[in-house]
Design a protein around this motif. Structure first.
Motif, PDB file in Angstrom:
ATOM      1  N   SER A 252       0.846  -1.183   0.000  1.00 32.85           N
ATOM      2  CA  SER A 252       0.000   0.000   0.000  1.00 32.85           C
ATOM      3  C   SER A 252       0.887   1.239   0.000  1.00 32.85           C
ATOM      4  CB  SER A 252      -0.932   0.002   1.213  1.00 32.85           C
ATOM      5  OG  SER A 252      -0.191   0.023   2.426  1.00 32.85           O
ATOM      6  N   VAL A 253       0.292   2.371  -0.350  1.00 28.08           N
ATOM      7  CA  VAL A 253       1.039   3.632  -0.407  1.00 28.08           C
ATOM      8  C   VAL A 253       0.273   4.703   0.364  1.00 28.08           C
ATOM      9  CG1 VAL A 253       2.125   3.092  -2.614  1.00 28.08           C
ATOM     10  CG2 VAL A 253      -0.054   4.324  -2.579  1.00 28.08           C
ATOM     11  N   SER A 254       0.987   5.731   0.753  1.00 31.90           N
ATOM     12  CA  SER A 254       0.403   6.818   1.532  1.00 31.90           C
ATOM     13  C   SER A 254      -0.673   7.549   0.726  1.00 31.90           C
ATOM     14  CB  SER A 254       1.502   7.803   1.943  1.00 31.90           C
ATOM     15  OG  SER A 254       0.960   8.903   2.640  1.00 31.90           O
ATOM     16  N   ALA A 255      -1.756   7.924   1.414  1.00 32.07           N
ATOM     17  CA  ALA A 255      -2.858   8.645   0.781  1.00 32.07           C
ATOM     18  C   ALA A 255      -3.205   9.876   1.605  1.00 32.07           C
ATOM     19  CB  ALA A 255      -4.080   7.737   0.660  1.00 32.07           C
ATOM     20  N   ASP A 256      -3.604  10.929   0.916  1.00 35.53           N
ATOM     21  CA  ASP A 256      -4.084  12.163   1.539  1.00 35.53           C
ATOM     22  C   ASP A 256      -3.117  12.663   2.613  1.00 35.53           C
ATOM     23  OD1 ASP A 256      -5.800  14.291   1.863  1.00 35.53           O
ATOM     24  OD2 ASP A 256      -7.148  13.241   3.241  1.00 35.53           O
ATOM     25  N   GLY A 257      -1.868  12.811   2.222  1.00 38.22           N
ATOM     26  CA  GLY A 257      -0.873  13.348   3.140  1.00 38.22           C
ATOM     27  C   GLY A 257      -0.538  12.446   4.299  1.00 38.22           C
ATOM     28  N   GLY A 258      -0.732  11.131   4.130  1.00 39.01           N
ATOM     29  CA  GLY A 258      -0.380  10.180   5.165  1.00 39.01           C
ATOM     30  C   GLY A 258      -1.501   9.859   6.132  1.00 39.01           C
ATOM     31  N   LYS A 259      -2.720  10.321   5.867  1.00 37.24           N
ATOM     32  CA  LYS A 259      -3.835  10.055   6.783  1.00 37.24           C
ATOM     33  C   LYS A 259      -4.264   8.588   6.745  1.00 37.24           C
ATOM     34  CE  LYS A 259      -5.728  14.747   6.619  1.00 37.24           C
ATOM     35  NZ  LYS A 259      -6.913  15.567   6.245  1.00 37.24           N
ATOM     36  N   TYR A 260      -4.059   7.927   5.607  1.00 41.84           N
ATOM     37  CA  TYR A 260      -4.377   6.503   5.482  1.00 41.84           C
ATOM     38  C   TYR A 260      -3.581   5.982   4.288  1.00 41.84           C
ATOM     39  CZ  TYR A 260      -7.589   8.102   1.815  1.00 41.84           C
ATOM     40  OH  TYR A 260      -8.132   8.671   0.693  1.00 41.84           O
ATOM     41  N   ARG A 261      -3.857   4.745   3.824  1.00 41.78           N
ATOM     42  CA  ARG A 261      -3.055   4.157   2.764  1.00 41.78           C
ATOM     43  C   ARG A 261      -3.951   3.523   1.689  1.00 41.78           C
ATOM     44  NH1 ARG A 261       2.203   4.055   4.024  1.00 41.78           N
ATOM     45  NH2 ARG A 261       2.704   2.461   2.478  1.00 41.78           N
ATOM     46  N   TRP A 262      -3.534   3.677   0.417  1.00 41.35           N
ATOM     47  CA  TRP A 262      -4.210   3.017  -0.702  1.00 41.35           C
ATOM     48  C   TRP A 262      -3.564   1.653  -0.968  1.00 41.35           C
ATOM     49  CZ3 TRP A 262      -8.536   5.097  -1.550  1.00 41.35           C
ATOM     50  CH2 TRP A 262      -8.745   6.449  -1.837  1.00 41.35           C
ATOM     51  N   TRP A 292     -11.592  11.823   2.889  1.00 40.63           N
ATOM     52  CA  TRP A 292     -12.096  12.389   4.133  1.00 40.63           C
ATOM     53  C   TRP A 292     -11.088  12.053   5.213  1.00 40.63           C
ATOM     54  CZ3 TRP A 292     -14.854   9.097   0.959  1.00 40.63           C
ATOM     55  CH2 TRP A 292     -14.897   7.743   1.325  1.00 40.63           C
ATOM     56  N   ASP A 293     -11.283  12.500   6.419  1.00 36.76           N
ATOM     57  CA  ASP A 293     -10.225  12.455   7.433  1.00 36.76           C
ATOM     58  C   ASP A 293      -9.692  11.052   7.695  1.00 36.76           C
ATOM     59  OD1 ASP A 293     -10.203  15.155   7.771  1.00 36.76           O
ATOM     60  OD2 ASP A 293     -11.508  15.159   9.531  1.00 36.76           O
ATOM     61  N   THR A 294     -10.562  10.047   7.630  1.00 38.57           N
ATOM     62  CA  THR A 294     -10.134   8.695   8.005  1.00 38.57           C
ATOM     63  C   THR A 294      -9.998   7.743   6.824  1.00 38.57           C
ATOM     64  OG1 THR A 294     -12.444   8.065   8.402  1.00 38.57           O
ATOM     65  CG2 THR A 294     -11.186   8.897  10.284  1.00 38.57           C
ATOM     66  N   GLY A 295     -10.252   8.213   5.615  1.00 39.23           N
ATOM     67  CA  GLY A 295     -10.174   7.323   4.462  1.00 39.23           C
ATOM     68  C   GLY A 295     -10.548   8.028   3.185  1.00 39.23           C
ATOM     69  N   GLY A 296     -10.868   7.236   2.163  1.00 42.85           N
ATOM     70  CA  GLY A 296     -11.202   7.816   0.880  1.00 42.85           C
ATOM     71  C   GLY A 296     -11.768   6.784  -0.076  1.00 42.85           C
ATOM     72  N   PHE A 297     -12.083   7.260  -1.278  1.00 40.29           N
ATOM     73  CA  PHE A 297     -12.695   6.447  -2.332  1.00 40.29           C
ATOM     74  C   PHE A 297     -11.865   6.607  -3.590  1.00 40.29           C
ATOM     75  CE2 PHE A 297     -16.251   6.471  -5.679  1.00 40.29           C
ATOM     76  CZ  PHE A 297     -16.152   5.120  -5.908  1.00 40.29           C
ATOM     77  N   ALA A 298     -11.502   5.474  -4.218  1.00 40.25           N
ATOM     78  CA  ALA A 298     -10.698   5.517  -5.440  1.00 40.25           C
ATOM     79  C   ALA A 298     -11.122   4.408  -6.382  1.00 40.25           C
ATOM     80  CB  ALA A 298      -9.206   5.388  -5.119  1.00 40.25           C
ATOM     81  N   MET A 299     -10.952   4.657  -7.677  1.00 34.99           N
ATOM     82  CA  MET A 299     -11.133   3.650  -8.707  1.00 34.99           C
ATOM     83  C   MET A 299      -9.776   3.416  -9.360  1.00 34.99           C
ATOM     84  SD  MET A 299     -14.333   2.671  -8.763  1.00 34.99           S
ATOM     85  CE  MET A 299     -14.611   1.959 -10.399  1.00 34.99           C
ATOM     86  N   THR A 300      -9.353   2.149  -9.359  1.00 43.09           N
ATOM     87  CA  THR A 300      -8.023   1.785  -9.829  1.00 43.09           C
ATOM     88  C   THR A 300      -8.119   0.835 -11.010  1.00 43.09           C
ATOM     89  OG1 THR A 300      -7.094   1.989  -7.603  1.00 43.09           O
ATOM     90  CG2 THR A 300      -5.856   0.663  -9.179  1.00 43.09           C
ATOM     91  N   VAL A 301      -7.407   1.150 -12.084  1.00 42.86           N
ATOM     92  CA  VAL A 301      -7.222   0.201 -13.178  1.00 42.86           C
ATOM     93  C   VAL A 301      -6.071  -0.713 -12.781  1.00 42.86           C
ATOM     94  CG1 VAL A 301      -6.566  -0.071 -15.595  1.00 42.86           C
ATOM     95  CG2 VAL A 301      -8.089   1.804 -14.920  1.00 42.86           C
ATOM     96  N   ALA A 302      -6.323  -2.023 -12.809  1.00 40.59           N
ATOM     97  CA  ALA A 302      -5.332  -2.988 -12.326  1.00 40.59           C
ATOM     98  C   ALA A 302      -5.191  -4.139 -13.312  1.00 40.59           C
ATOM     99  CB  ALA A 302      -5.744  -3.523 -10.951  1.00 40.59           C
ATOM    100  N   SER A 303      -4.061  -4.800 -13.274  1.00 40.71           N
ATOM    101  CA  SER A 303      -3.832  -5.970 -14.127  1.00 40.71           C
ATOM    102  C   SER A 303      -2.981  -6.975 -13.378  1.00 40.71           C
ATOM    103  CB  SER A 303      -3.151  -5.579 -15.441  1.00 40.71           C
ATOM    104  OG  SER A 303      -1.886  -4.995 -15.183  1.00 40.71           O
ATOM    105  N   GLY A 304      -3.024  -8.226 -13.845  1.00 36.09           N
ATOM    106  CA  GLY A 304      -2.256  -9.251 -13.158  1.00 36.09           C
ATOM    107  C   GLY A 304      -2.434 -10.612 -13.779  1.00 36.09           C
ATOM    108  N   LEU A 305      -2.300 -11.649 -12.948  1.00 37.59           N
ATOM    109  CA  LEU A 305      -2.268 -13.022 -13.429  1.00 37.59           C
ATOM    110  C   LEU A 305      -2.957 -13.932 -12.415  1.00 37.59           C
ATOM    111  CD1 LEU A 305      -1.006 -14.946 -15.624  1.00 37.59           C
ATOM    112  CD2 LEU A 305       0.932 -15.201 -14.039  1.00 37.59           C
ATOM    113  N   ILE A 306      -3.808 -14.830 -12.931  1.00 38.60           N
ATOM    114  CA  ILE A 306      -4.363 -15.913 -12.133  1.00 38.60           C
ATOM    115  C   ILE A 306      -3.690 -17.204 -12.582  1.00 38.60           C
ATOM    116  CG2 ILE A 306      -6.419 -17.290 -11.627  1.00 38.60           C
ATOM    117  CD1 ILE A 306      -8.081 -14.745 -11.996  1.00 38.60           C
TER     118      ILE A 306
END
Length: 325
Positions: A252-262, A292-306
């Motif tokens: 995961s990575v820092s989100a909104d200035g370190g308030k939570y993580r994506w 918002w202060d404790t979290g957020g909403f994001a849509m991510t395009v992702a790819s990978g392998l099963i």
């Protein structure tokens, strides 16, 4: 305070946010939503149809998602769309119509037309979605109910179907995963949202063999168990719910200035059709829709392998990772 299930996209109602990529969502409170905290409405009903499309042409991939929500609170009816699109060539695309609109038809069971989108057909026979404003048309094939859940709170089911998206003079062939929700005695247009999610990760993916993979995981406690804490389905060979799901966020990575993580990398172990598999998935692009202060909403395009754990199968996948943290 409501603790019932809601669509994740519904959680941004009342927010106006411009995410990383220029996605703007004008989901202000709908009719009847003002000054409703602590109020009662009889009856309360809520319906949602979420279309998650992945497809491509010779130019590249396009990811498109539209959530179509409507509700009833007493004599008041509400409706809105939430829309997001990503084009592999041009990046995030700003489509018109991501907003509340008047539900003049007082329609709940089917999606009411808006000034921007019109709908014909049904999930059983196939759906046609058209938007002259956005130069867009999507034809979706008949939809099986692959993952189905029902209790006293309502109905929740998902399935996948072939789909063709005609947009911007391009014809994109792919798949749609549709998520249907019907809620009784609850309506997110007039609800307090704060207890409805915690670390929600929803994966809507298409395989290179034109099959579907879906799963979601959340940590919310209490409220309705209509949608389940950790559930999913796959559609290669035998379309069916998956079992023995082990979900992990690897990075995961820092989100909104370190308030939570994506979350940006995921691993999912599961069983499908009597075989053990592992999904490895990673973020390609992310649109931060709201913070918002404790979290957020994001849509991510992702790819990978099963991969099958016995080494007999490999499925390249791409699609959406929807995050409500």
């Amino acid at each position: 305070m409501s603790t019932g299930y809601m669509t994740r996209r519904g959680a941004v109602a009342g927010l106006l946010a411009i995410g990383a990529g220029g996605i703007q969502n004008q989901l202000w409170p709908g009719p009847g939503a003002a000054d409703t905290k602590g109020a009662t409405h009889d009856p309360l009903l809520y319906f949602s149809d979420y279309f998650s499309f992945v497809g491509r042409d010779s130019t590249g991939w396009v990811h498109f998602a539209i959530d179509n929500n409507r509700g009833r609170a007493g004599d008041a009816y509400q409706a809105d769309h939430f829309i997001v699109m990503h084009d592999e060539q041009s990046g995030w695309v700003q489509l018109k119509g991501s907003q509340h609109y008047e539900n003049a038809e007082k329609q709940l069971e089917r999606i009411p037309d808006s000034p921007y989108f019109k709908f014909n057909g049904s999930h059983a026979s196939g759906t046609v979605m058209q938007s002259a404003t956005n130069d867009l048309r999507m034809d979706v094939g008949p939809l099986p109910k692959v993952l189905y859940r029902e209790n006293a709170d309502g109905i929740f089911w998902l399935g996948g179907a072939p789909a063709t998206l005609v947009w911007n003079k391009r014809t994109l062939k792919g798949r749609v995963i549709i998520e249907y929700l019907q809620r009784h005695n609850w309506n997110r247009f007039v609800a307090d949202f704060t207890a409805n999610w915690r670390n929600f990760n929803g994966l809507y993916l298409m395989t290179d063999g034109n099959a579907d993979f879906y799963m979601h995981y959340h940590e919310r406690e209490g409220g309705s168990d209509l949608n389940g804490k950790i559930v999913g389905f796959a559609s290669w060979r035998t379309p069916a719910p998956i079992a023995d799901i082990d979900f992990n966020v690897l990075r995961s990575v820092s989100a909104d200035g370190g308030k939570y993580r994506w979350p940006v990398e995921w691993q999912v172990d599961f069983q499908h059709d009597g075989k053990a598999y592992r999904l490895m998935l990673a973020k390609r692009e992310r649109a931060d829709i709201a913070h918002w202060d404790t979290g957020g909403f994001a849509m991510t395009v992702a790819s990978g392998l099963i991969v099958a754990k016995d080494g007999t199968e490999r499925h390249q996948v791409t699609g959406w990772a929807e995050l409500l943290i």
